[in-house]
Design a protein around this motif. Structure first.
Motif, PDB file in Angstrom:
ATOM      1  N   ASN A 108       1.919 -52.125  36.953  1.00 54.21           N
ATOM      2  CA  ASN A 108       2.460 -51.977  35.596  1.00 54.21           C
ATOM      3  C   ASN A 108       1.357 -51.580  34.615  1.00 54.21           C
ATOM      4  O   ASN A 108       1.541 -50.688  33.779  1.00 54.21           O
ATOM      5  N   ARG A 109       0.220 -52.252  34.716  1.00 54.67           N
ATOM      6  CA  ARG A 109      -0.902 -51.921  33.838  1.00 54.67           C
ATOM      7  C   ARG A 109      -1.399 -50.502  34.087  1.00 54.67           C
ATOM      8  O   ARG A 109      -1.702 -49.764  33.145  1.00 54.67           O
ATOM      9  N   PRO A 147      -7.152 -38.411  32.017  1.00 57.10           N
ATOM     10  CA  PRO A 147      -5.773 -37.932  32.187  1.00 57.10           C
ATOM     11  C   PRO A 147      -5.577 -37.351  33.588  1.00 57.10           C
ATOM     12  O   PRO A 147      -6.475 -36.714  34.138  1.00 57.10           O
ATOM     13  N   GLY A 148      -4.432 -37.625  34.163  1.00 55.80           N
ATOM     14  CA  GLY A 148      -4.111 -37.079  35.475  1.00 55.80           C
ATOM     15  C   GLY A 148      -4.639 -37.884  36.647  1.00 55.80           C
ATOM     16  O   GLY A 148      -4.447 -37.498  37.802  1.00 55.80           O
ATOM     17  N   LEU A 149      -5.299 -39.007  36.386  1.00 59.95           N
ATOM     18  CA  LEU A 149      -5.825 -39.839  37.465  1.00 59.95           C
ATOM     19  C   LEU A 149      -4.662 -40.458  38.230  1.00 59.95           C
ATOM     20  O   LEU A 149      -3.683 -40.915  37.637  1.00 59.95           O
ATOM     21  N   GLY A 150      -4.737 -40.468  39.544  1.00 55.71           N
ATOM     22  CA  GLY A 150      -3.664 -41.004  40.378  1.00 55.71           C
ATOM     23  C   GLY A 150      -3.570 -42.524  40.316  1.00 55.71           C
ATOM     24  O   GLY A 150      -4.447 -43.199  39.772  1.00 55.71           O
ATOM     25  N   LEU A 151      -2.514 -43.053  40.910  1.00 53.98           N
ATOM     26  CA  LEU A 151      -2.250 -44.481  40.851  1.00 53.98           C
ATOM     27  C   LEU A 151      -3.357 -45.302  41.498  1.00 53.98           C
ATOM     28  O   LEU A 151      -3.826 -46.284  40.906  1.00 53.98           O
ATOM     29  N   ALA A 152      -3.799 -44.947  42.694  1.00 50.45           N
ATOM     30  CA  ALA A 152      -4.822 -45.748  43.385  1.00 50.45           C
ATOM     31  C   ALA A 152      -6.135 -45.831  42.594  1.00 50.45           C
ATOM     32  O   ALA A 152      -6.667 -46.929  42.403  1.00 50.45           O
ATOM     33  N   PRO A 153      -6.665 -44.714  42.077  1.00 46.19           N
ATOM     34  CA  PRO A 153      -7.886 -44.832  41.268  1.00 46.19           C
ATOM     35  C   PRO A 153      -7.665 -45.630  39.982  1.00 46.19           C
ATOM     36  O   PRO A 153      -8.548 -46.361  39.539  1.00 46.19           O
ATOM     37  N   ARG A 174      -7.236 -50.311  26.993  1.00 44.47           N
ATOM     38  CA  ARG A 174      -7.093 -51.756  27.209  1.00 44.47           C
ATOM     39  C   ARG A 174      -7.084 -52.132  28.683  1.00 44.47           C
ATOM     40  O   ARG A 174      -7.743 -53.077  29.090  1.00 44.47           O
ATOM     41  N   TYR A 175      -6.307 -51.407  29.488  1.00 48.79           N
ATOM     42  CA  TYR A 175      -6.089 -51.783  30.876  1.00 48.79           C
ATOM     43  C   TYR A 175      -6.931 -51.028  31.895  1.00 48.79           C
ATOM     44  O   TYR A 175      -7.115 -51.511  33.011  1.00 48.79           O
ATOM     45  N   ALA A 176      -7.421 -49.858  31.557  1.00 46.44           N
ATOM     46  CA  ALA A 176      -8.175 -49.050  32.521  1.00 46.44           C
ATOM     47  C   ALA A 176      -9.253 -48.242  31.808  1.00 46.44           C
ATOM     48  O   ALA A 176      -9.201 -47.007  31.779  1.00 46.44           O
ATOM     49  N   PRO A 177     -10.236 -48.930  31.225  1.00 47.95           N
ATOM     50  CA  PRO A 177     -11.295 -48.204  30.509  1.00 47.95           C
ATOM     51  C   PRO A 177     -11.955 -47.152  31.403  1.00 47.95           C
ATOM     52  O   PRO A 177     -12.231 -47.407  32.565  1.00 47.95           O
ATOM     53  N   GLY A 178     -12.139 -45.982  30.846  1.00 49.86           N
ATOM     54  CA  GLY A 178     -12.747 -44.886  31.593  1.00 49.86           C
ATOM     55  C   GLY A 178     -11.750 -44.000  32.315  1.00 49.86           C
ATOM     56  O   GLY A 178     -12.136 -43.035  32.971  1.00 49.86           O
ATOM     57  N   ALA A 179     -10.473 -44.318  32.192  1.00 53.15           N
ATOM     58  CA  ALA A 179      -9.456 -43.504  32.867  1.00 53.15           C
ATOM     59  C   ALA A 179      -9.396 -42.114  32.260  1.00 53.15           C
ATOM     60  O   ALA A 179      -9.480 -41.949  31.050  1.00 53.15           O
ATOM     61  N   ALA A 231      -1.399 -47.386  31.505  1.00 50.92           N
ATOM     62  CA  ALA A 231      -2.652 -46.685  31.215  1.00 50.92           C
ATOM     63  C   ALA A 231      -2.499 -45.182  31.426  1.00 50.92           C
ATOM     64  O   ALA A 231      -3.081 -44.380  30.686  1.00 50.92           O
ATOM     65  N   ALA A 232      -1.721 -44.786  32.423  1.00 47.73           N
ATOM     66  CA  ALA A 232      -1.509 -43.364  32.695  1.00 47.73           C
ATOM     67  C   ALA A 232      -0.688 -42.700  31.601  1.00 47.73           C
ATOM     68  O   ALA A 232      -0.846 -41.502  31.335  1.00 47.73           O
ATOM     69  N   ALA A 233       0.170 -43.479  30.944  1.00 45.08           N
ATOM     70  CA  ALA A 233       1.097 -42.905  29.967  1.00 45.08           C
ATOM     71  C   ALA A 233       0.603 -42.935  28.532  1.00 45.08           C
ATOM     72  O   ALA A 233       1.132 -42.218  27.689  1.00 45.08           O
ATOM     73  N   ASP A 234      -0.417 -43.756  28.236  1.00 51.69           N
ATOM     74  CA  ASP A 234      -0.784 -43.976  26.846  1.00 51.69           C
ATOM     75  C   ASP A 234      -2.289 -44.230  26.723  1.00 51.69           C
ATOM     76  O   ASP A 234      -2.833 -45.080  27.428  1.00 51.69           O
ATOM     77  N   ALA A 235      -2.938 -43.517  25.831  1.00 49.91           N
ATOM     78  CA  ALA A 235      -4.391 -43.642  25.662  1.00 49.91           C
ATOM     79  C   ALA A 235      -4.801 -45.029  25.172  1.00 49.91           C
ATOM     80  O   ALA A 235      -5.836 -45.560  25.591  1.00 49.91           O
ATOM     81  N   THR A 236      -3.995 -45.636  24.317  1.00 52.38           N
ATOM     82  CA  THR A 236      -4.313 -46.988  23.838  1.00 52.38           C
ATOM     83  C   THR A 236      -4.233 -47.983  24.985  1.00 52.38           C
ATOM     84  O   THR A 236      -5.107 -48.846  25.130  1.00 52.38           O
ATOM     85  N   ALA A 237      -3.204 -47.868  25.806  1.00 49.60           N
ATOM     86  CA  ALA A 237      -3.072 -48.743  26.971  1.00 49.60           C
ATOM     87  C   ALA A 237      -4.193 -48.474  27.966  1.00 49.60           C
ATOM     88  O   ALA A 237      -4.706 -49.400  28.594  1.00 49.60           O
TER      89      ALA A 237
END
Length: 152
Positions: free
Chosen positions: A32-33, A53-59, A46-51, A37-43
């Motif tokens: 869920n997190r 755009p376009g990063l897959g689920l496993a990473p 918070r949930y995946a610093p350094g993510a 994180a994949a859908a929203d820059a603010t999330a």
């Protein structure tokens, strides 16, 4: 280390002594997190610093697991850190870790159901952290209590 392996280690340290259903719920929370994180820059901040755009689920799951203060086992002085370090060294000799790996593989593949109702936060049932006061849980599974907190 792959995102699925980092998730498996996190699951082992945070929920590995609980029923498989609780481990699956914890994995669903991580998914869920990651999806938020994949859908929203603010999330993402918070949930995946350094993510990126376009990063897959496993990473994304790897980033979610290691994000500051979200899973205590990754903090150096947290009591569950010892469980994490032991799991890293006990490769192939820890039945609970093997179960967590199976759950993590399903989560990373995007095929694990979500019994938590979209939860983003959790705590053990025997504790009540200040942030949870007055909130209504979305689920209680295997001694873990889950909540969906609003973004922000």
């Amino acid at each position: 280390m792959t995102g699925a392996e980092i998730l498996a280690l996190t699951l082992r340290a945070e929920a590995g002594t609980r029923p498989v259903r609780a481990i699956e719920a914890m994995a669903a929370l991580a998914v869920n997190r990651a999806r938020m994180a994949a859908a929203d820059a603010t999330a993402a901040a918070r949930y995946a610093p350094g993510a990126r755009p376009g990063l897959g689920l496993a990473p994304l799951l790897a980033l979610v697991c290691r994000a500051p203060f979200l899973f205590g086992c990754w903090m150096p002085k947290h009591p569950r850190r010892r469980v994490l370090l032991h799991a890293m060294q006990a490769a192939g000799q820890d039945a609970a870790l093997e179960a967590c790996r199976r759950v993590a593989a399903r989560a990373a593949a995007g095929v694990l159901g979500d019994p938590t109702g979209g939860a983003t936060h959790w705590h053990p049932a025997e504790e009540l952290p200040g942030w949870a006061l007055g909130l209504v849980p979305t689920a209680e599974i295997g001694g873990l209590v889950f909540y969906r907190l609003p973004p922000g």
